[in-house]
Each structure stands twice: as C-alpha cells, then as structure tokens.
Scaffold this motif. Sequence first.
Motif, PDB file in Angstrom:
ATOM      1  N   PRO A  71       0.801  -1.234   0.000  1.00 51.02           N
ATOM      2  CA  PRO A  71       0.000   0.000   0.000  1.00 51.02           C
ATOM      3  C   PRO A  71       0.830   1.279   0.000  1.00 51.02           C
ATOM      4  O   PRO A  71       2.026   1.268   0.331  1.00 51.02           O
ATOM      5  CB  PRO A  71      -0.815  -0.135   1.292  1.00 51.02           C
ATOM      6  N   VAL A  72       0.178   2.383  -0.353  1.00 55.80           N
ATOM      7  CA  VAL A  72       0.859   3.662  -0.565  1.00 55.80           C
ATOM      8  C   VAL A  72       1.712   4.086   0.633  1.00 55.80           C
ATOM      9  O   VAL A  72       2.911   4.353   0.495  1.00 55.80           O
ATOM     10  CB  VAL A  72      -0.162   4.772  -0.890  1.00 55.80           C
ATOM     11  N   VAL A  73       1.096   4.169   1.802  1.00 52.10           N
ATOM     12  CA  VAL A  73       1.823   4.640   2.984  1.00 52.10           C
ATOM     13  C   VAL A  73       2.972   3.700   3.325  1.00 52.10           C
ATOM     14  O   VAL A  73       4.082   4.146   3.666  1.00 52.10           O
ATOM     15  CB  VAL A  73       0.859   4.785   4.185  1.00 52.10           C
ATOM     16  N   GLU A  74       2.736   2.402   3.196  1.00 51.06           N
ATOM     17  CA  GLU A  74       3.790   1.425   3.475  1.00 51.06           C
ATOM     18  C   GLU A  74       4.914   1.513   2.440  1.00 51.06           C
ATOM     19  O   GLU A  74       6.076   1.268   2.753  1.00 51.06           O
ATOM     20  CB  GLU A  74       3.206   0.009   3.513  1.00 51.06           C
ATOM     21  N   THR A  75       4.557   1.869   1.214  1.00 52.44           N
ATOM     22  CA  THR A  75       5.580   2.048   0.174  1.00 52.44           C
ATOM     23  C   THR A  75       6.527   3.176   0.546  1.00 52.44           C
ATOM     24  O   THR A  75       7.749   3.061   0.394  1.00 52.44           O
ATOM     25  CB  THR A  75       4.910   2.340  -1.186  1.00 52.44           C
ATOM     26  N   GLU A  76       5.968   4.281   1.044  1.00 49.17           N
ATOM     27  CA  GLU A  76       6.818   5.403   1.458  1.00 49.17           C
ATOM     28  C   GLU A  76       7.757   4.994   2.590  1.00 49.17           C
ATOM     29  O   GLU A  76       8.939   5.356   2.598  1.00 49.17           O
ATOM     30  CB  GLU A  76       5.935   6.575   1.877  1.00 49.17           C
ATOM     31  N   LYS A  77       7.236   4.220   3.534  1.00 49.08           N
ATOM     32  CA  LYS A  77       8.085   3.738   4.635  1.00 49.08           C
ATOM     33  C   LYS A  77       9.157   2.789   4.115  1.00 49.08           C
ATOM     34  O   LYS A  77      10.303   2.807   4.593  1.00 49.08           O
ATOM     35  CB  LYS A  77       7.225   3.030   5.685  1.00 49.08           C
ATOM     36  N   MET A  78       8.799   1.975   3.142  1.00 46.71           N
ATOM     37  CA  MET A  78       9.770   1.027   2.586  1.00 46.71           C
ATOM     38  C   MET A  78      10.887   1.758   1.857  1.00 46.71           C
ATOM     39  O   MET A  78      12.060   1.370   1.939  1.00 46.71           O
ATOM     40  CB  MET A  78       9.048   0.060   1.637  1.00 46.71           C
ATOM     41  N   ILE A  79      10.558   2.802   1.128  1.00 44.41           N
ATOM     42  CA  ILE A  79      11.592   3.594   0.444  1.00 44.41           C
ATOM     43  C   ILE A  79      12.563   4.164   1.464  1.00 44.41           C
ATOM     44  O   ILE A  79      13.786   4.176   1.248  1.00 44.41           O
ATOM     45  CB  ILE A  79      10.932   4.711  -0.394  1.00 44.41           C
ATOM     46  N   GLU A  80      12.033   4.626   2.569  1.00 43.10           N
ATOM     47  CA  GLU A  80      12.884   5.137   3.651  1.00 43.10           C
ATOM     48  C   GLU A  80      13.843   4.060   4.137  1.00 43.10           C
ATOM     49  O   GLU A  80      15.042   4.306   4.328  1.00 43.10           O
ATOM     50  CB  GLU A  80      12.003   5.616   4.802  1.00 43.10           C
ATOM     51  N   THR A  94      11.263   0.250  -8.303  1.00 43.67           N
ATOM     52  CA  THR A  94       9.963   0.701  -8.784  1.00 43.67           C
ATOM     53  C   THR A  94       8.884   0.288  -7.787  1.00 43.67           C
ATOM     54  O   THR A  94       9.152  -0.478  -6.855  1.00 43.67           O
ATOM     55  CB  THR A  94       9.654   0.143 -10.190  1.00 43.67           C
ATOM     56  N   ASP A  95       7.689   0.803  -7.981  1.00 45.22           N
ATOM     57  CA  ASP A  95       6.585   0.461  -7.088  1.00 45.22           C
ATOM     58  C   ASP A  95       5.340   0.224  -7.919  1.00 45.22           C
ATOM     59  O   ASP A  95       5.373   0.342  -9.157  1.00 45.22           O
ATOM     60  CB  ASP A  95       6.354   1.581  -6.062  1.00 45.22           C
ATOM     61  N   THR A  96       4.231  -0.105  -7.248  1.00 46.37           N
ATOM     62  CA  THR A  96       2.968  -0.357  -7.960  1.00 46.37           C
ATOM     63  C   THR A  96       1.803   0.403  -7.338  1.00 46.37           C
ATOM     64  O   THR A  96       0.647   0.080  -7.592  1.00 46.37           O
ATOM     65  CB  THR A  96       2.627  -1.866  -7.949  1.00 46.37           C
ATOM     66  N   ALA A  97       2.089   1.398  -6.515  1.00 44.96           N
ATOM     67  CA  ALA A  97       1.035   2.068  -5.740  1.00 44.96           C
ATOM     68  C   ALA A  97       0.146   2.945  -6.614  1.00 44.96           C
ATOM     69  O   ALA A  97       0.527   3.383  -7.704  1.00 44.96           O
ATOM     70  CB  ALA A  97       1.653   2.897  -4.628  1.00 44.96           C
ATOM     71  N   LYS A 101       2.631  11.130  -6.656  1.00 42.20           N
ATOM     72  CA  LYS A 101       3.360  12.333  -6.276  1.00 42.20           C
ATOM     73  C   LYS A 101       4.065  12.183  -4.936  1.00 42.20           C
ATOM     74  O   LYS A 101       5.262  12.493  -4.811  1.00 42.20           O
ATOM     75  CB  LYS A 101       2.422  13.545  -6.233  1.00 42.20           C
ATOM     76  N   SER A 102       3.367  11.692  -3.918  1.00 37.20           N
ATOM     77  CA  SER A 102       3.994  11.555  -2.601  1.00 37.20           C
ATOM     78  C   SER A 102       5.112  10.528  -2.631  1.00 37.20           C
ATOM     79  O   SER A 102       6.116  10.663  -1.931  1.00 37.20           O
ATOM     80  CB  SER A 102       2.942  11.164  -1.554  1.00 37.20           C
ATOM     81  N   ILE A 103       4.959   9.510  -3.469  1.00 34.67           N
ATOM     82  CA  ILE A 103       5.989   8.473  -3.550  1.00 34.67           C
ATOM     83  C   ILE A 103       7.214   8.976  -4.301  1.00 34.67           C
ATOM     84  O   ILE A 103       8.355   8.737  -3.893  1.00 34.67           O
ATOM     85  CB  ILE A 103       5.403   7.209  -4.210  1.00 34.67           C
ATOM     86  N   ILE A 104       6.981   9.696  -5.399  1.00 30.47           N
ATOM     87  CA  ILE A 104       8.122  10.270  -6.133  1.00 30.47           C
ATOM     88  C   ILE A 104       8.880  11.251  -5.242  1.00 30.47           C
ATOM     89  O   ILE A 104      10.117  11.291  -5.235  1.00 30.47           O
ATOM     90  CB  ILE A 104       7.636  10.976  -7.419  1.00 30.47           C
ATOM     91  N   ASN A 105       8.142  12.038  -4.470  1.00 27.96           N
ATOM     92  CA  ASN A 105       8.801  12.972  -3.542  1.00 27.96           C
ATOM     93  C   ASN A 105       9.629  12.222  -2.506  1.00 27.96           C
ATOM     94  O   ASN A 105      10.767  12.597  -2.214  1.00 27.96           O
ATOM     95  CB  ASN A 105       7.762  13.848  -2.844  1.00 27.96           C
TER      96      ASN A 105
END
Length: 367
Positions: A71-80, A94-97, A101-105
């Motif tokens: 999921p989106v929020v978990e993807t951001e945490k995973m990138i971190e 890459t991701d699939t969310a 915009k929030s993920i690219i940032n």
Amino acid sequence: MQGNIFIIGLGLIGGSIALSIKKSYPDMKIIGYDVDHNTTHQAKILKVIDHEENNLQHGAENADFIIISIPVVETEKMIERLSHFQLRENVIVTDTASTKKSIINKASILTEKGICFIGGHPMAGSHKSGVTAAREHLFENAFYILSSVSKVSNGRINELKQLLKGTNAKFLELSADEHDEMTGILSHFPHIIAASLVGQARTYQDKYPLLSRLAAGGFRDITRIASSNPSMWSDITIRNKQVILGLLNEWNQDMENIRSMIEQEDYDGIFQFFIQAKTYRDELPVHTKGAIHSFYDLYVDVPDYPGVISEITGYLAEESISITNVRILETREDIYGVLRISFQNAEDRENAKKCLENRTSYELFIQ
C-alpha cells in the motif's frame, strides 16, 4: 536479460508481476519478501517466486530490480528503509502504488544517492486478492503508468519496460501530477461517491427494511467499487487529498446547479445533464481496461425456474470455462437478463457467450 528480481509484497499485484516476469525470463531469479512469512512460503509453493527471503536488507542489497508492491503509505516507509541499505549501483527500484506524487517525492532520498527510482502503477486488479489469485495475464492490455523524475534516462525506463514486457500491458509515461489528477478523476473520486451512495442507503435501512433487497440489482452494480479494501482506499484518499478536495468542490457546485434545475423544474437543463452524460459514457472504450478494474459480467435472459443455474453452469463446465460468481437478480431496472454470470476476464466471458449462443436460445447481454 538476467539478474535478481526482489519483489516486496506478494499479494495479487506483486504475485502477478512475478509470474509475468517468469514467463518472459525463466532464467531470472525471482526472490520474494512479505511481512507475512506464510505468504512468502505459499508463493514459493505455488511457484510464483523462486526463493523466499525473510531478510529485507539481504534481499534488497543483492537485487538488480526491486519491485515494491504494498500500500501507498507502506511504500513510502519502505523507500525510507531502502535508503539505508547498500543497494547495487545499477539497481532499478519501482513500485505499484495507486498514487505517485507523494511516492516520487519520498523517492528523492534514493535518487539523491544516484539510485534509479521509477514510479509505477499497473492499472488492473481483480475481485480476488492475495497471492493465490495471482495470474500472469492480469495486466494484459491494461495501462501501466510509469512516472519518474527528469534525471532518469530513457534507457533506464526502457530497461524496466523490457523487464515487464511479459505483462503485455500498455505503458504510458506520465508526470506524477498528471497521474494523480487523472486517477483522482477516474478512480479515487468515484470510490468516494460510491461509498457515499451506499452510506446514504444505509441511513434509510431502518425506515425501509426492504431497501437492501431492492438494492440487489442496478444499485448494487453501480456501487460495486464501494466494496474495495477500506484500508487501502483510506491511504489513497489521504495521499491524493489535494486532487480529491478540488474535485469535491467542483462536485458540490455541480450538485447545487442540478438542485437548482430540479427546484425550477428546468426540463431542458435536466435533459441536457442526462444527455451529455449518456453521450460521453456511450463513447467510452468498451474492450480496454481503465483506471478502475473491469467487471466481466454476462447477463442471460432466462426464466427463473428451479435448475436454470445448474443448466447454464453445466454448459460452461463442459467447455472448461471458469466463472467467479453467478446469481439470479430480483431487481432488474435498467438491466437486461435475470441471470448474471461473472468471469475473471474478457476472454472467458466471450467464450461463455459463444458457448451459450450455441447451446441455448436465451438472449445474452453485455452491458
């Protein structure tokens, strides 16, 4: 093409991507990771992945491609988390969310280190979930959006496309802003409206106990997407809030205009409202996949008598055509056919239509 593919998240999407890559590149090593180790093990048993990996850092640091399918929020945490690992110099992440915009940032913490990140969104899904529902053809003819920062070369984007060629998807390159606004219009906002329609009906349930029975036909169909995963859609709504808030403001203004026309009994204005909607809707593509995954339903105009379901399903079973659901409709306003049969994909539905045309004299409808 050779190398290690590390897939983080082995649900429907992650599993289906794994299968599509295996189809194109049987020699590539697909390593799977999921917070639920039972899911990882199940994916290995089902041969969705080649190897299980329960150590995130080890899997990431030995990967040539990292696909984040959570999921989106978990993807951001995973990138971190990935930003703290020693990833390979030429790795593509890459991701699939469903928002970009929030993920690219967030991914700037990778790109600033020279790590290639390309946002992705395969616009396909299913009524089923989990790795057991994964299919190598899930993305066939679906749009697969790719979003990246300007510094990512075309060569690297083409490399990712080549890896994903087995999806047989239609790749589109959009900026994160373009992606989020268009999916907001065609997917995120409609989910809110569908949920609100269901919520409105629920408030009247006590007053009209028969309401739920009457809703079993067209109302249930037009609000199907309200049955989507609440947790996932809460994440998406918050992460795309600016687009959604803007659409809500426009929607409220439209509703006020319609309210005014109804109060004034403005027949011409109301007629134009409906005719413009009908014209645009009727011109939309029928046989292509869009922002909301398609429902592959076949309506059969049969008399409602005992044994009719077993008769129809028996014909389909003889030709090995799988169905996902079948039901007799009690409320059929704006719907032709008493029996609705649902299929996993358009091919199964078309084969079923041909089968029943050859075996029966019932009228068949695709709506």
